[in-house]
Enzyme design. Structure first.
Site, PDB file in Angstrom:
ATOM      1  N   HIS A   1      -4.497   3.432  -2.962  1.00 46.65           N
ATOM      2  CA  HIS A   1      -3.827   2.878  -1.785  1.00 46.65           C
ATOM      3  C   HIS A   1      -4.806   2.801  -0.622  1.00 46.65           C
ATOM      4  O   HIS A   1      -5.772   3.569  -0.569  1.00 46.65           O
ATOM      5  CB  HIS A   1      -2.631   3.752  -1.375  1.00 46.65           C
ATOM      6  CG  HIS A   1      -1.605   3.905  -2.450  1.00 46.65           C
ATOM      7  ND1 HIS A   1      -1.139   5.127  -2.873  1.00 46.65           N
ATOM      8  CD2 HIS A   1      -0.957   2.981  -3.207  1.00 46.65           C
ATOM      9  CE1 HIS A   1      -0.244   4.961  -3.835  1.00 46.65           C
ATOM     10  NE2 HIS A   1      -0.122   3.670  -4.055  1.00 46.65           N
TER      11      HIS A   1
ATOM     12  N   GLU B   1       2.553  -2.455  -3.085  1.00 42.35           N
ATOM     13  CA  GLU B   1       3.495  -2.120  -2.023  1.00 42.35           C
ATOM     14  C   GLU B   1       3.004  -2.747  -0.717  1.00 42.35           C
ATOM     15  O   GLU B   1       1.804  -2.764  -0.447  1.00 42.35           O
ATOM     16  CB  GLU B   1       3.616  -0.595  -1.821  1.00 42.35           C
ATOM     17  CG  GLU B   1       3.910   0.191  -3.071  1.00 42.35           C
ATOM     18  CD  GLU B   1       2.631   0.638  -3.767  1.00 42.35           C
ATOM     19  OE1 GLU B   1       1.564   0.720  -3.112  1.00 42.35           O
ATOM     20  OE2 GLU B   1       2.689   0.888  -4.976  1.00 42.35           O
TER      21      GLU B   1
END
Length: 318
Positions: A39, A108
């Site tokens: 991420h 995401e």
């Protein structure tokens, strides 16, 4: 026989700490593989880190000798271009002497919007996801690749450093459409948690594929310390449909604040009693998952946790 892993949780660990944990896991001997999240942002403001996964993966690959490795998971089409992921994964596969699996997901909003390309609706993301995997696989053939998809393009690209054996590809899935993507484009499947319907749908069509899942743990001998640490995983209480859409850390902070101690203990195995974790791992195996990683969000992430898992948990597992 199931394989058990340890996820190097980058939201709470810097790159050196993750290498230390990988070495400790291999030394303890209680796990078979290592996972790593990928991420740009951590989920919550109480998290401490978010290093670049691919640099850390290379370091872990050279610091270990036995454990398999898998990304849990990388989005290959917004923050990255799939050609870059194809090159990165091929390099890690060489450094790891063939121990690497490329785990991919549709991403995401929190980490992918940073490049200013917006956040497409889920059906478009799935189309982009499939095109990205096609580009990666074509590049791994070692041929020149020009690809013009509906959403993604690769132009006159050729990888010149390739492993003898390409990595396996594990695709994240949470529902019928993503299961079909995993069956068509992946070797294996990844689930954020052990969902029976998802693994059954995948295995019915691809019985030889591996099925990955994760179980969060907040291990500490002091229960209050463990309970506080369990809230590091409160972002997961929203479920994947919400997690994929929230755009920023304050949004996750707001939802995490609604998760009380009782709710977090339903989500995260908390404390030092091995039985609850053994029960959850056994249930995952019975459901059909054969590669299950534990995600330690407690403060003990090296020798003490690894010794606890190896000596108290692993002997009870199938």
């Amino acid at each position: 026989m199931a394989n058990y892993g340890f996820t190097l949780f980058s939201e709470l660990n810097g790159p050196k700490e993750m290498v230390e944990q990988a070495v400790a896991a291999e030394r303890a001997g209680g796990v078979d593989f290592l996972g790593m999240s990928d991420h740009f942002h951590p989920w919550l403001s109480r998290h401490t880190d978010s290093p670049f996964a691919w640099t850390a993966l290379g370091a872990v690959a050279t610091a270990t000798e036995r454990l398999e490795m898998v990304t849990l998971v990388t989005c290959p089409f917004l923050r990255y271009h799939p050609a870059i992921i194809a090159q990165a994964a091929a390099t890690v596969q060489i450094l790891a002497d063939g121990r690497f699996t490329l785990g991919l997901g549709a991403g995401e909003n929190l980490s992918e919007h940073i490049v200013g390309r917006g956040w497409p609706p889920v059906d478009v993301r799935h189309e982009m996801f499939a095109e990205a995997v096609e580009i990666i696989r074509e590049l791994w053939t070692g041929e020149w690749v020009t690809y013009h998809g509906q959403h993604l393009t690769a132009q006159d690209a050729k990888l010149h450093t390739l492993p003898e054996q390409a990595p396996r590809i594990a695709l994240a899935a949470s529902g019928p459409q993503s299961i079909e993507l995993a069956v068509e484009h992946g070797d294996d499947i990844v689930c954020d948690s052990p969902e029976p319907d998802v693994v059954e749908g995948f295995k019915a069509q691809k019985p030889e594929g591996r099925a990955y899942a994760q179980i969060p743990v907040a291990y500490d001998e002091d229960f209050d310390t463990a309970l506080d640490a369990a809230h590091h995983f409160a972002f997961g209480a929203t479920g994947w449909k919400v997690m994929a859409e929230l755009p920023n850390i304050p949004g996750f902070d707001a939802t995490a604040a609604l998760v009380d101690d009782d709710a977090i203990q339903e989500l995260v195995v908390t404390g030092s009693d091995p039985k609850p974790l053994v029960d959850k791992l056994q249930q995952a195996v019975e459901t059909g998952y054969d590669h299950i990683a534990v995600v330690q969000v407690g403060p003990e992430r090296t020798d003490r946790f690894q010794d606890w898992f190896t000596q108290k948990v692993r002997p009870e597992l199938p």
